[in-house]
Write a protein that holds these residues in place. Structure first.
Motif, short mmCIF file in Angstrom:
data_model
loop_
_atom_site.label_atom_id
_atom_site.label_comp_id
_atom_site.label_asym_id
_atom_site.label_seq_id
_atom_site.Cartn_x
_atom_site.Cartn_y
_atom_site.Cartn_z
N LYS A 40 0.96 -0.97 -0.01
CA LYS A 40 0.18 0.07 -0.05
C LYS A 40 1.35 1.07 -0.25
O LYS A 40 0.22 2.49 -0.85
N LYS A 44 0.84 3.68 -2.82
CA LYS A 44 0.44 5.28 -2.83
C LYS A 44 1.75 6.21 -3.39
O LYS A 44 1.29 7.24 -4.22
N GLN A 80 -8.80 10.89 -6.67
CA GLN A 80 -9.59 9.35 -6.01
C GLN A 80 -9.02 7.95 -5.32
O GLN A 80 -9.56 7.68 -4.27
N ASP A 81 -8.24 7.92 -6.13
CA ASP A 81 -7.42 6.49 -5.75
C ASP A 81 -6.75 6.88 -4.96
O ASP A 81 -6.46 5.82 -3.99
N THR A 83 -6.94 9.30 -2.11
CA THR A 83 -7.69 9.00 -1.13
C THR A 83 -8.56 7.65 -0.65
O THR A 83 -8.12 7.42 0.57
N ASP A 84 -8.71 6.80 -2.34
CA ASP A 84 -9.38 5.80 -1.25
C ASP A 84 -7.74 5.19 -0.79
O ASP A 84 -7.76 3.72 0.35
N GLU A 87 -7.57 6.13 2.66
CA GLU A 87 -8.41 5.10 3.55
C GLU A 87 -8.50 3.62 3.82
O GLU A 87 -7.95 3.10 4.52
N GLU A 88 -7.63 2.98 2.50
CA GLU A 88 -7.14 1.54 3.12
C GLU A 88 -5.94 1.88 4.37
O GLU A 88 -5.93 0.87 5.49
N ARG A 183 -14.19 9.13 6.91
CA ARG A 183 -13.93 8.99 5.48
C ARG A 183 -13.95 10.48 4.63
O ARG A 183 -14.63 10.55 5.78
N ASP A 190 -19.43 11.27 -7.15
CA ASP A 190 -20.58 10.29 -6.57
C ASP A 190 -21.80 11.87 -7.64
O ASP A 190 -22.42 11.83 -7.39
#
Length: 200
Positions: A40, A44, A80-81, A83-84, A87-88, A183, A190
């Motif tokens: 990760k 990142k 977006q990737d 941010t995701d 969060e992981e 989150r 969206d």
């Protein structure tokens, strides 16, 4: 090895690997096990590195408008990737400290550990590219000296931010701080919350 020592080495590795081709379309070859935190962290920094160069490209004053729009869409997707993935990484920390009972007077932190790690990854990119500026053969001495001074500040910042992150993780481990993650809930990507999209 403390967490940020490992993270900084992985960030440096990802940046070096990217610059073997220095091409935003280069496929990432992550050397770590897919389920590991190392994977990760590498991913990142790879995302950050590609996005850094996309941001350079879109600032070309002579760029074709259709190319600029395509780049903007790609940068949005990359954000977006990113941010995701942050969060992981926060999920990893939350699981790591799930069994820790916070002290009665435990305090909150202003940001989650993964968002601090996000800043550390981007800081490593700033260091890499500022170092490049100090080695330019086509720049005058004033530019080189100015960039060297900035590089020294960035290196100090790496020490300070790394220390702060490691201290935060120690506080979680000791129960002195409460591990709490919110989150991002970004709305513009969206279709159900961006009025430009849902009103069509």
């Amino acid at each position: 090895m403390v967490f940020t020592e490992k993270a900084n080495k992985i960030f440096q590795q990802a940046i070096r690997d990217y610059h073997l081709t220095d091409n935003v379309d280069t496929e990432m070859k992550n050397p770590y096990d897919r389920d590991s935190i190392e994977y990760k962290l590498y991913m990142k920094c790879w995302i950050d590195t590609v996005q850094w160069h996309l941001e350079d490209l879109i600032r070309d004053p002579h760029i074709d408008l259709s190319d600029a729009l395509a780049l903007k869409r790609r940068i949005d997707h990359s954000n977006q990737d990113r941010t995701d993935l942050v969060e992981e990484i926060d999920t990893y920390f939350r699981q790591k400290y799930a069994d820790i009972t916070p002290m009665a007077d435990a305090r909150l932190n202003t940001e989650s550990p993964a968002w601090a790690v996000d800043r550390l990854s981007i800081l490593e990119l700033k260091i890499w590219h500022m170092q490049e500026q100090t080695e330019r053969k086509d720049a005058d001495q004033e530019h080189l000296a100015r960039c060297q001074a900035k590089l020294e500040v960035l290196l100090e910042q790496r020490v300070d931010l790394s220390t702060a992150i490691d201290q935060l993780l120690e506080d979680y481990q000791a129960g002195r701080k409460v591990m709490k993650v919110y989150r991002q809930m970004k709305m513009y990507n969206d279709p159900s919350t961006n009025p430009v999209l849902y009103k069509k």
